[in-house]
Design an enzyme around this catalytic site. Sequence first.
Site: not given
Ligand SMILES: Nc1nc2c(c(=O)[nH]1)N[C@@H](CN(C=O)c1ccc(C(=O)N[C@@H](CCC(=O)O)C(=O)O)cc1)CN2
Ligand SMILES: NCC(=O)N[C@@H]1O[C@H](COP(=O)([O-])[O-])[C@@H](O)[C@H]1O
Length: 188
Positions: A103, A142, A173
């Site tokens: 993240h 979560g 990252e």
């Molecule tokens: N159960 C979990 N699933 C996921 C997590 C997590 O911590 N628990 N991490 C995400 C990755 N992420 C942050 O690191 C993250 C990814 C997406 C969203 C978000 O708000 N997505 C939107 C849709 C976006 C799209 O499809 O283009 C949404 O759900 O409305 C927030 C955080 C991966 N899965």
């Molecule tokens: N909350 C999830 C999130 O924002 N993830 C972020 O999406 C990018 C993906 O880049 P990549 O496809 O080039 O690896 C990265 O910056 C990663 O940390």
Amino acid sequence: MLKIAVLVSGGGSNLQSIIDMADEIGCSIELVVADRGCYGLERAAEHGIEGVLLDRKVYKKNLSEMLDEVLRDRVDLIVLAGFLSILDENITNRWKGRIINIHPSLLPKFGGPGMYGMNIHRAVVEAGERESGCTVHYVDAGVDTGEIIFQERVEVKPNDTPEDLQKRVLTLEHRLLPQAIKNIAMAH
Ligand SMILES: Nc1nc2c(c(=O)[nH]1)N[C@@H](CN(C=O)c1ccc(C(=O)N[C@@H](CCC(=O)O)C(=O)O)cc1)CN2
Ligand SMILES: NCC(=O)N[C@@H]1O[C@H](COP(=O)([O-])[O-])[C@@H](O)[C@H]1O
């Protein structure tokens, strides 16, 4: 050798860093799974790695079943690398302690629903933060609430645009995620 699946939704630069360092990490990328058409799948194909596109029309109702079908017992660890679908508790319970995520902020700040990609860097700049960074954490039911494995900081410079910050954090990252996987592989 730690067998991993990498889940992607975008460009796949984090996937590329794992591909580039797989031998040093001690992992084998068994497959790449995407929730949408994305360049990450192209990267997998370029490196002869099996790529699976989950049909969003189908999995919206049952991502758990789709992932279970695809992953079964093929891997030891699931790595979310820019994966933008939220995993439900069926998956997170079944794979407890075996899913990690990268993240691009210093969680718990700038985490949760809606906080992904450029949204994060824009919010950090707009908030006038003096530092940002990235976090590798275990994934639970979560959003961005799982146990933190690693965090590293970068400076937010006074005239930074969100794009400037994104570039600086992404460099971090590409080092932190492979390191986290290496540590898990060494303990496996
Ligand atoms: N159960 C979990 N699933 C996921 C997590 C997590 O911590 N628990 N991490 C995400 C990755 N992420 C942050 O690191 C993250 C990814 C997406 C969203 C978000 O708000 N997505 C939107 C849709 C976006 C799209 O499809 O283009 C949404 O759900 O409305 C927030 C955080 C991966 N899965
Ligand atoms: N909350 C999830 C999130 O924002 N993830 C972020 O999406 C990018 C993906 O880049 P990549 O496809 O080039 O690896 C990265 O910056 C990663 O940390």
